[in-house]
Scaffold this motif. Sequence first.
Motif, short mmCIF file in Angstrom:
data_model
loop_
_atom_site.label_atom_id
_atom_site.label_comp_id
_atom_site.label_asym_id
_atom_site.label_seq_id
_atom_site.Cartn_x
_atom_site.Cartn_y
_atom_site.Cartn_z
N LYS A 16 21.00 -18.54 26.15
CA LYS A 16 21.01 -19.23 27.45
C LYS A 16 22.03 -18.55 28.35
CE LYS A 16 22.65 -23.48 29.49
NZ LYS A 16 23.52 -24.58 29.29
N GLN A 17 21.59 -18.12 29.55
CA GLN A 17 22.57 -17.60 30.52
C GLN A 17 22.61 -18.56 31.71
OE1 GLN A 17 19.83 -15.18 30.21
NE2 GLN A 17 20.71 -14.08 28.46
N THR A 18 23.80 -18.83 32.19
CA THR A 18 23.93 -19.70 33.35
C THR A 18 24.61 -18.93 34.47
OG1 THR A 18 24.30 -21.43 31.76
CG2 THR A 18 24.76 -21.98 34.04
N LEU A 19 23.99 -18.96 35.66
CA LEU A 19 24.58 -18.24 36.79
C LEU A 19 24.82 -19.28 37.88
CD1 LEU A 19 25.26 -15.78 38.52
CD2 LEU A 19 22.81 -15.54 39.00
N HIS A 20 26.11 -19.50 38.23
CA HIS A 20 26.42 -20.49 39.27
C HIS A 20 26.51 -19.78 40.62
CE1 HIS A 20 27.10 -23.28 36.16
NE2 HIS A 20 28.21 -22.74 35.71
N GLN A 21 25.41 -19.81 41.40
CA GLN A 21 25.53 -19.24 42.74
C GLN A 21 26.42 -20.14 43.58
OE1 GLN A 21 21.79 -18.42 44.48
NE2 GLN A 21 21.55 -16.47 43.41
N SER A 22 26.26 -21.48 43.37
CA SER A 22 27.16 -22.38 44.09
C SER A 22 27.79 -23.26 43.04
CB SER A 22 26.37 -23.22 45.08
OG SER A 22 27.02 -24.45 45.24
N PRO A 23 29.07 -23.08 42.71
CA PRO A 23 29.68 -23.77 41.56
C PRO A 23 30.11 -25.20 41.86
CG PRO A 23 31.32 -22.41 42.63
CD PRO A 23 30.04 -22.24 43.42
N MET A 31 13.79 -19.06 22.31
CA MET A 31 13.39 -19.14 23.71
C MET A 31 14.60 -18.72 24.55
SD MET A 31 12.06 -22.47 25.76
CE MET A 31 13.59 -23.38 25.70
N ASN A 32 14.34 -17.77 25.46
CA ASN A 32 15.43 -17.37 26.35
C ASN A 32 15.47 -18.32 27.55
OD1 ASN A 32 16.22 -15.23 24.84
ND2 ASN A 32 14.64 -13.90 25.74
N TYR A 33 16.66 -18.70 27.96
CA TYR A 33 16.77 -19.76 28.96
C TYR A 33 17.81 -19.33 29.98
CZ TYR A 33 17.16 -24.66 30.46
OH TYR A 33 17.16 -25.82 31.15
N THR A 34 17.34 -19.11 31.22
CA THR A 34 18.29 -18.67 32.25
C THR A 34 18.38 -19.75 33.30
OG1 THR A 34 17.53 -16.45 31.85
CG2 THR A 34 18.80 -16.82 33.86
N VAL A 35 19.60 -20.13 33.67
CA VAL A 35 19.80 -21.19 34.65
C VAL A 35 20.52 -20.59 35.86
CG1 VAL A 35 20.95 -23.37 35.12
CG2 VAL A 35 20.02 -22.92 32.85
N ILE A 36 19.93 -20.78 37.06
CA ILE A 36 20.62 -20.34 38.28
C ILE A 36 20.91 -21.59 39.09
CG2 ILE A 36 20.43 -18.96 40.37
CD1 ILE A 36 18.48 -17.18 38.87
N ASN A 37 22.21 -21.91 39.22
CA ASN A 37 22.58 -23.14 39.91
C ASN A 37 22.88 -22.85 41.36
OD1 ASN A 37 22.41 -24.82 37.70
ND2 ASN A 37 24.37 -24.09 36.93
N ARG A 38 22.11 -23.51 42.24
CA ARG A 38 22.41 -23.34 43.66
C ARG A 38 23.05 -24.64 44.14
NH1 ARG A 38 17.71 -20.47 43.06
NH2 ARG A 38 17.98 -18.22 43.47
N ASP A 39 22.92 -24.88 45.45
CA ASP A 39 23.64 -26.02 46.05
C ASP A 39 23.08 -27.35 45.53
OD1 ASP A 39 25.80 -26.13 47.54
OD2 ASP A 39 24.84 -25.57 49.44
N VAL A 40 23.93 -28.21 45.05
CA VAL A 40 23.50 -29.58 44.68
C VAL A 40 24.37 -30.55 45.47
CG1 VAL A 40 23.36 -31.29 42.87
CG2 VAL A 40 22.82 -28.92 42.36
#
Lengths: 129, 63
Positions: free
Chosen positions: A73-80, B1-10
């Motif tokens: 699992k990779q996590t990328l925080h564009q907005s942290p 399973m490969n799992y990629t998370v891209i967190n944008r504005d919440v």
Amino acid sequence: MKRTSVVQAFHSETVVISSVLQIGDSERISARTCDLAVQRQHELFFGSEGEQTFPVFTKPIPRWSFPSPITSKQTLHQSPVISARSVRVLGISSSSIVHIGSTSTVEAESRIKHIRHLDGPAPTRGRDL
Amino acid sequence: MNYTVINRDVHVSDIHLVAVASASLFLIGDADVINLSSAFDTPPESLIIGPFVPLVQVRGEES
């Protein structure tokens, strides 16, 4: 790396029965409740009624035991930032958790046994034993 | 399973909750493992109509 949580206004009325209100990051939270709720027609308290255990307090609750299917699992925080302007919670009860911030492991268990005790002539039960 | 998370504005403006009860979680943030369980028991024999005597282990309570 975990994100930052921002809440400008928070208001809650009651936090009862082994509940947690956590503002800020935490590592591990575990809350457990065994609740004997007796509803009696008249106000009578015998004091020693909680001693015996009921099956609901000891019966094991099935838990999710499969290994997580996620291998990588990779996590990328564009907005942290996770932000909310205002949060209002009226009641937080029986091993519940309100958490503003990041955490790693959360475990909560609540077991409630309800008994209703009405006044009446003959000692009958809901189902004749 | 490969799992990629891209967190944008919440961003949520207002949240009103009446109750958070019985082993529940209201989280504003990240978590790795969440394990919540709740059990509730009120069988027919929990309705007792009769004289007010201290509650004893009701026979046949092995359910």
